[in-house]
Design a protein around this motif. Structure first.
Motif, PDB file in Angstrom:
ATOM      1  N   UNK A 140       0.851  -1.185   0.000  1.00 24.81           N
ATOM      2  CA  UNK A 140       0.000   0.000   0.000  1.00 24.81           C
ATOM      3  C   UNK A 140       0.893   1.243   0.000  1.00 24.81           C
ATOM      4  N   UNK A 141       0.283   2.397  -0.264  1.00 25.97           N
ATOM      5  CA  UNK A 141       1.070   3.617  -0.437  1.00 25.97           C
ATOM      6  C   UNK A 141       1.928   3.920   0.786  1.00 25.97           C
ATOM      7  N   UNK A 142       1.379   3.812   1.983  1.00 23.22           N
ATOM      8  CA  UNK A 142       2.159   4.101   3.195  1.00 23.22           C
ATOM      9  C   UNK A 142       3.344   3.147   3.319  1.00 23.22           C
ATOM     10  N   UNK A 143       3.149   1.889   2.929  1.00 24.43           N
ATOM     11  CA  UNK A 143       4.234   0.902   2.989  1.00 24.43           C
ATOM     12  C   UNK A 143       5.295   1.196   1.930  1.00 24.43           C
ATOM     13  N   UNK A 144       4.845   1.646   0.768  1.00 24.35           N
ATOM     14  CA  UNK A 144       5.798   2.023  -0.272  1.00 24.35           C
ATOM     15  C   UNK A 144       6.691   3.159   0.211  1.00 24.35           C
ATOM     16  N   UNK A 145       6.075   4.140   0.863  1.00 19.62           N
ATOM     17  CA  UNK A 145       6.844   5.263   1.390  1.00 19.62           C
ATOM     18  C   UNK A 145       7.888   4.771   2.398  1.00 19.62           C
ATOM     19  N   UNK A 146       7.491   3.847   3.259  1.00 19.86           N
ATOM     20  CA  UNK A 146       8.427   3.307   4.247  1.00 19.86           C
ATOM     21  C   UNK A 146       9.626   2.659   3.564  1.00 19.86           C
ATOM     22  N   UNK A 147       9.361   1.871   2.527  1.00 18.36           N
ATOM     23  CA  UNK A 147      10.466   1.189   1.845  1.00 18.36           C
ATOM     24  C   UNK A 147      11.396   2.194   1.169  1.00 18.36           C
ATOM     25  N   UNK A 148      10.829   3.174   0.487  1.00 18.52           N
ATOM     26  CA  UNK A 148      11.656   4.158  -0.213  1.00 18.52           C
ATOM     27  C   UNK A 148      12.479   4.992   0.771  1.00 18.52           C
ATOM     28  N   UNK A 149      11.878   5.344   1.907  1.00 18.98           N
ATOM     29  CA  UNK A 149      12.629   6.088   2.922  1.00 18.98           C
ATOM     30  C   UNK A 149      13.740   5.219   3.522  1.00 18.98           C
ATOM     31  N   UNK A 150      13.499   3.917   3.623  1.00 19.90           N
ATOM     32  CA  UNK A 150      14.541   3.008   4.123  1.00 19.90           C
ATOM     33  C   UNK A 150      15.725   2.975   3.155  1.00 19.90           C
ATOM     34  N   UNK A 151      15.441   2.891   1.863  1.00 22.97           N
ATOM     35  CA  UNK A 151      16.524   2.867   0.878  1.00 22.97           C
ATOM     36  C   UNK A 151      17.305   4.171   0.908  1.00 22.97           C
ATOM     37  N   UNK A 152      16.586   5.280   1.044  1.00 22.89           N
ATOM     38  CA  UNK A 152      17.278   6.569   1.091  1.00 22.89           C
ATOM     39  C   UNK A 152      18.163   6.663   2.332  1.00 22.89           C
ATOM     40  N   UNK A 153      17.673   6.155   3.460  1.00 19.58           N
ATOM     41  CA  UNK A 153      18.454   6.213   4.700  1.00 19.58           C
ATOM     42  C   UNK A 153      19.766   5.445   4.582  1.00 19.58           C
ATOM     43  N   UNK A 154      19.778   4.391   3.779  1.00 21.19           N
ATOM     44  CA  UNK A 154      20.974   3.558   3.643  1.00 21.19           C
ATOM     45  C   UNK A 154      22.048   4.213   2.782  1.00 21.19           C
ATOM     46  N   UNK A 155      21.737   5.356   2.164  1.00 19.60           N
ATOM     47  CA  UNK A 155      22.747   6.048   1.373  1.00 19.60           C
ATOM     48  C   UNK A 155      23.837   6.637   2.260  1.00 19.60           C
ATOM     49  N   UNK A 156      23.485   7.085   3.472  1.00 20.17           N
ATOM     50  CA  UNK A 156      24.469   7.683   4.370  1.00 20.17           C
ATOM     51  C   UNK A 156      25.104   6.571   5.205  1.00 20.17           C
ATOM     52  N   UNK A 157      26.224   6.076   4.731  1.00 25.86           N
ATOM     53  CA  UNK A 157      26.823   4.883   5.318  1.00 25.86           C
ATOM     54  C   UNK A 157      27.469   5.125   6.679  1.00 25.86           C
ATOM     55  N   UNK A 158      27.695   6.392   7.044  1.00 31.82           N
ATOM     56  CA  UNK A 158      28.378   6.675   8.303  1.00 31.82           C
ATOM     57  C   UNK A 158      27.412   6.927   9.454  1.00 31.82           C
ATOM     58  N   UNK A 159      26.104   6.958   9.182  1.00 33.21           N
ATOM     59  CA  UNK A 159      25.139   7.300  10.219  1.00 33.21           C
ATOM     60  C   UNK A 159      24.483   6.051  10.791  1.00 33.21           C
ATOM     61  N   UNK A 160      24.843   5.731  12.036  1.00 32.31           N
ATOM     62  CA  UNK A 160      24.242   4.565  12.671  1.00 32.31           C
ATOM     63  C   UNK A 160      22.744   4.780  12.882  1.00 32.31           C
ATOM     64  N   UNK A 161      22.349   6.022  13.177  1.00 33.34           N
ATOM     65  CA  UNK A 161      20.933   6.312  13.390  1.00 33.34           C
ATOM     66  C   UNK A 161      20.114   6.029  12.132  1.00 33.34           C
ATOM     67  N   UNK A 162      20.648   6.427  10.992  1.00 35.66           N
ATOM     68  CA  UNK A 162      19.920   6.208   9.740  1.00 35.66           C
ATOM     69  C   UNK A 162      19.862   4.720   9.384  1.00 35.66           C
ATOM     70  N   UNK A 163      20.937   4.014   9.658  1.00 34.57           N
ATOM     71  CA  UNK A 163      20.931   2.572   9.404  1.00 34.57           C
ATOM     72  C   UNK A 163      19.884   1.880  10.274  1.00 34.57           C
ATOM     73  N   UNK A 164      19.841   2.263  11.564  1.00 29.65           N
ATOM     74  CA  UNK A 164      18.847   1.679  12.470  1.00 29.65           C
ATOM     75  C   UNK A 164      17.428   2.036  12.025  1.00 29.65           C
TER      76      UNK A 164
END
Length: 711
Positions: free
Chosen positions: A312-336
Motif C-alpha cells: 500500500x502507499x504508506x508501505x511504499x513510502x516506508x520502503x523508499x525512505x529506508x533505501x534513502x536512509x541507507x545512502x548515508x553509510x556513516x550514520x548509525x541512526x539512519x541505518x537503524x
C-alpha cells in the motif's frame, strides 16, 4: 500446511529444473557425471553422489554446498535457488493425488542403487522423451492362445489396441485434471476496451512500451489528464470515454527511489494490481526491463485475477525512505531507522524480497560499527533470502555483490556484478558496487592490478552520467580520484555531491582533500559547517579531532577522536585508522599506556580484516607502523624481533602501496630503521600528492631526525 512445509529445515533449496538446465548447458547429462566432475574439480578421492542427490531432490543444504555445485556448472549460485513461486507450485501439486511421478532425466543407476530408488518429484518444466514415453515392458502383454487345430490366430493386436485405448483415456483424464488447476478465464468479464491514464510525469515511455504489448483484441487509448472532466475518479473516465475498464498509472518517489502503481477499474470496482519498485535511472534508461512485471499484472487482471497486489502507499513510502536512509553509510541512526522500517514491512509482507535485500545492505554497513563476523554472516543470509524469492532483482543482486566484496571475495564480486550488468545494462546500483569491488581488489594488489583503479573510475563516472542526482556516487568517485592523484577533480566531485545532499561522508572526504592540499582553514570550515546533527555520525568528531591534532592541540584531539570511536556502534574495534589517530595523539600527550592500548586495538582490527580475506598493502603498512610505535614506547614488551615485516618487505610495500597516508608512515618507519634514502623517497611520495603533510606534528621531527630538507 503441507508435510513438506512442516519438515522444512534451515538452509538453501535448489530448483531441480534450474539445476537440470544448467547441467545440460555444461555438457553433462546425469547427476553421476556432475558428481564425478565435482570430485575432479576439488581433487576428492570419491565422487560426492549423496550430496548431488540431496541437492537435486530439493532438500535444504548449506549455502557452501550449492556454491560447490555452481562452481562446477560455471553459473552463479543464486541462479539455482528454488524460487518462492516454485515452492508454492510444489505445495499445490503435493495436494493433488492424480499426478504420477515423472522420471528425472538426470538420474542414472551409475549413482548407486540407493539413489536411483528415490522417487523423483514432478518436474513440469522439463519434458524429454525419457519422461514422456512409456516403454513396452511397462505394458502387460496378453497371453497368446494356440489352438490344437486350424491356422494360428494372433490375439495380440487386440490387446495392444485395448492398451492404447486405456492409455488415451488416462491421458484425457490427466489433461482434464490439469485443466481444472488452471485459472479459468470468463470471457464475459474480460474488457473489450481500456482507457489508460498516466497521473504522473516520467511514466510515458514505460506505459507506451507496455501498451504495445497488451492483447491485440483489446482496444486501448491513452487519455490526457487535461481531458478528464471532472478529474480524479476512474468511474468518470470510464463514463466519459465509454471504456469497459480503466488502467491508472501513478509514480511515487523519494530521492531516486520509486514505485510505479497500477490501479484497475472494471465493473464498478477499483483495485491496485501492481506496485513495482525501481530507481529513477532504471525507469529513464531501461523501461523495457520494468515493463514485463507490469504487463503480467495487467494480463492477470484482464483474466479476472484482480487481487490487491503489492505494498500500500504508506508501505511504499516506508520502503523508499529506508533505501534513502541507507545512502548515508556513516550514520548509525539512519541505518537503524532503515532496519526498523524494513523489519516492519516483513511483519505484514513476509515474502517481500526487497526488504530482505535492504536488510542485507544495512547489515553490511553496520558491520563497520559492531561485530563484523556476525553482521556479515547475517547480511549474506538476508541476501540469499532475497535472491531465493527474486533471483534477478538488481537491488538484491547489487547488495549481494557488496557482501562478496566486503567478505574478501572481491574477484568473485566483480564477476558476479558483471553478469548482473549483462542482464540489467548500465544499472547504477550494480555499477557502484562493481566499482567498489574493483577498488577493493586494487587496494589488495596495488600496482599489479592498477587496471582495476582505471575501470572503477570509469564505472563511477558513467554512473554519475546515468544518475546525476545520486549524491553517493560523487563521494565514491572522489575516492577513486584521490587514488589517481587527481585532487582538484576530487574536490569538485565532493562539492557536487554536497550540493545535491548534505551528508557526513562527502563532508569528511572534502575535509580530507583540503587537509591534503594544505588548506587547513578550509578543512576546518568544512567540519564546522555541517547542518546535520552531530549525533547522526561519528565523522564530525573525527574531522575535528584530526584538525586539532594538526594544530598541535593534542588534548582536544584525544577528546574528539575518543568521542568519535564511542559513536561507532558499540565503541569497540571498528576502524583501524581511528584507533591509530587516537594513539598518535595520546603518544604526543605523553600518555604512553593509553597509546599502547590504542595501537594494540588498531592492530587487532587489521588482523581481523586479514582473516576475512581483506588484507591490503595499506593495512600492512599501518600494521608495521603501529608495531614500531609499540616498540618505541615499550621495547621490552614489544622487541624488534616481533616486528611483522622485514626491511625487504617494507621496500616492497613502498613500491606497491597505493595509500598517501601509507607513504608518510613508511617515511617514519624507514627513518627509525636508519634508512634515510628510503625515508626521503617515501616522504617525497607523500608530500608530492598531499603537500598538507608538512603540517603533521611528526613531519618536523622526521625532517630533523633524518636530516632531510623540507620540500
Amino acid at each position: 500446511m503441507s508435510q513438506k512445509k512442516k519438515n522444512r529445515k534451515r538452509g538453501i533449496q535448489a530448483s531441480r529444473s534450474k539445476l537440470t538446465k544448467a547441467l545440460f548447458a555444461a555438457g553433462m547429462k546425469t547427476q553421476a557425471a556432475l558428481a564425478e566432475k565435482i570430485a575432479e574439480h576439488e581433487q576428492l578421492n570419491s565422487a560426492p553422489k549423496d550430496l548431488v542427490n540431496r541437492v537435486f531432490n530439493e532438500q535444504s543444504v548449506d549455502p557452501n554446498t550449492l556454491e560447490r555445485i555452481a562452481a562446477v556448472l560455471e553459473v552463479p549460485a543464486h541462479t539455482l535457488y528454488l524460487s518462492s513461486e516454485e515452492q508454492a507450485a510444489q505445495e499445490a501439486a503435493s495436494n493433488t493425488d492424480n499426478f504420477p511421478a515423472q522420471a528425472d532425466p538426470t538420474q542414472s543407476n551409475a549413482l548407486g542403487t540407493a539413489e536411483s530408488s528415490i522417487a523423483a518429484e514432478p518436474n513440469p518444466a522439463i519434458q524429454t522423451d525419457s519422461n514422456r514415453s512409456t516403454t513396452d515392458s511397462a505394458l502387460e502383454q496378453p497371453s497368446i492362445v494356440t489352438p490344437k487345430k486350424g491356422p494360428k490366430r494372433r490375439y495380440w493386436p487386440w490387446g495392444a489396441a485395448l492398451a492404447t485405448v486405456t492409455a488415451l483415456v488416462f491421458i484425457w483424464l490427466l489433461q482434464a485434471s490439469i485443466s481444472q488447476t488452471k485459472p479459468q478465464t470468463d470471457s464475459a468479464t474480460q474488457p473489450k476496451s481500456v482507457a489508460i491514464v498516466i497521473k504522473d510525469q516520467g511514466l510515458e515511455t514505460l506505459v507506451d512500451h507496455l501498451s504495445k504489448q497488451l492483447p491485440g483484441g483489446i482496444r486501448r487509448v491513452t487519455v490526457a489528464q487535461a481531458l478528464i472532466n471532472p478529474p480524479g475518479l476512474s468511474a468518470n473516465v470510464a463514463d466519459q470515454f465509454q471504456a469497459d475498464a480503466v488502467l491508472t498509472f501513478s509514480l511515487y518517489s523519494v530521492s531516486r527511489y520509486q514505485f510505479t502503481q497500477i490501479y484497475y477499474y472494471h465493473q464498478g470496482q477499483q483495485t491496485q494490481i501492481a506496485a513495482i519498485h525501481h530507481t529513477e535511472d532504471e525507469l529513464n534508461n531501461h523501461p523495457e526491463l520494468i515493463a514485463p512485471a507490469l504487463l503480467q499484472a495487467v494480463t492477470q487482471a484482464f483474466n479476472g485475477n484482480t487481487a490487491n497486489k503489492g505494498l500500500e502507499l504508506a508501505e511504499q513510502k516506508d520502503f523508499l525512505h529506508a533505501r534513502q536512509a541507507l545512502e548515508d553509510r556513516s550514520s548509525e541512526l539512519k541505518i537503524k531507522r532503515a532496519q526498523s522500517l524494513l523489519t516492519g514491512l516483513l511483519k505484514t509482507h513476509p515474502n517481500f524480497s526487497l526488504a530482505y535485500a535492504g536488510l542485507c545492505q544495512a547489515a553490511v554497513l553496520e558491520s563497520w560499527m559492531g561485530n563484523e563476523k556476525s553482521l556479515l554472516q547475517q547480511a549474506e543470509e538476508y541476501c540469499v533470502k532475497a535472491l531465493q524469492q527474486d533471483s534477478d532483482n538488481p537491488f538484491a543482486g547489487s547488495a549481494y555483490g557488496h557482501v562478496l566484496a566486503r567478505t574478501g571475495r572481491a574477484v568473485e564480486a566483480i564477476g558476479y556484478l558483471n553478469q548482473l550488468l549483462q542482464r540489467w545494462p548500465n544499472n547504477v546500483d550494480a555499477l557502484v558496487e562493481l566499482a567498489q569491488a574493483e577498488l577493493s581488489e586494487y587496494h589488495q594488489k596495488g600496482s599489479e592490478q592498477k587496471h582495476y583503479l582505471t575501470q572503477a573510475t570509469e564505472h563511477l563516472e558513467l554512473a554519475t552520467q546515468l544518475s546525476p542526482r545520486f549524491a553517493k556516487i560523487f563521494t565514491d568517485l572522489s575516492s577513486a580520484y584521490f587514488l589517481n592523484g587527481r585532487m582538484l577533480d576530487m574536490i569538485r566531485s565532493l562539492e557536487q555531491g554536497l550540493a545535491l545532499e548534505e551528508n557526513f561522508t562527502s563532508r569528511f572526504n572534502l575535509n580530507t582533500a583540503y587537509m591534503c592540499v594544505g588548506e587547513p582553514v578550509k578543512a576546518l570550515q568544512v567540519a564546522l559547517e555541517s547542518s546535520s546533527p552531530i549525533e547522526e555520525s561519528y565523522l564530525r568528531d573525527e574531522m575535528l579531532g584530526r584538525g586539532y591534532y594538526y594544530n598541535g592541540d593534542f588534548k582536544k584531539a584525544v577528546a574528539h577522536i575518543s568521542s568519535a570511536i564511542k559513536n561507532v556502534g558499540t565503541g569497540e574495534m571498528g576502524i583501524q585508522q581511528m584507533w591509530g589517530e587516537l594513539a598518535d595523539a595520546q603518544r604526543h600527550l605523553g600518555s604512553n599506556e593509553n597509546a599502547i592500548d590504542s595501537y594494540r586495538k588498531a592492530i587487532t582490527v587489521i588482523q581481523r580484516d586479514d582473516l576475512r580475506g581483506n588484507s591490503n598493502y595499506a593495512n600492512q603498512v599501518f600494521h608495521a607502523y603501529y608495531f614500531q610505535m609499540l616498540n618505541l614506547l615499550d621495547a621490552n614488551q614489544y622487541p624488534q624481533t616481533m616486528a611483522p615485516f622485514s626491511l625487504d618487505k617494507l621496500v616492497t610495500l613502498l613500491e606497491e602501496n597505493p595509500s598517501v597516508s601509507g607513504f608518510f608512515r613508511l617515511a617514519i618507519l624507514f627513518n627509525l630503521m636508519q634508512q634515510p634514502t628510503l625515508s626521503l623517497e617515501a616522504l617525497t611520495a607523500a608530500t608530492d600528492r598531499c603537500p598538507g603533510y608538512n603540517r603533521n606534528p611528526d613531519y618536523a621531527a622526521l625532517v630533523d631526525q633524518a636530516g632531510l630538507q623540507p620540500q
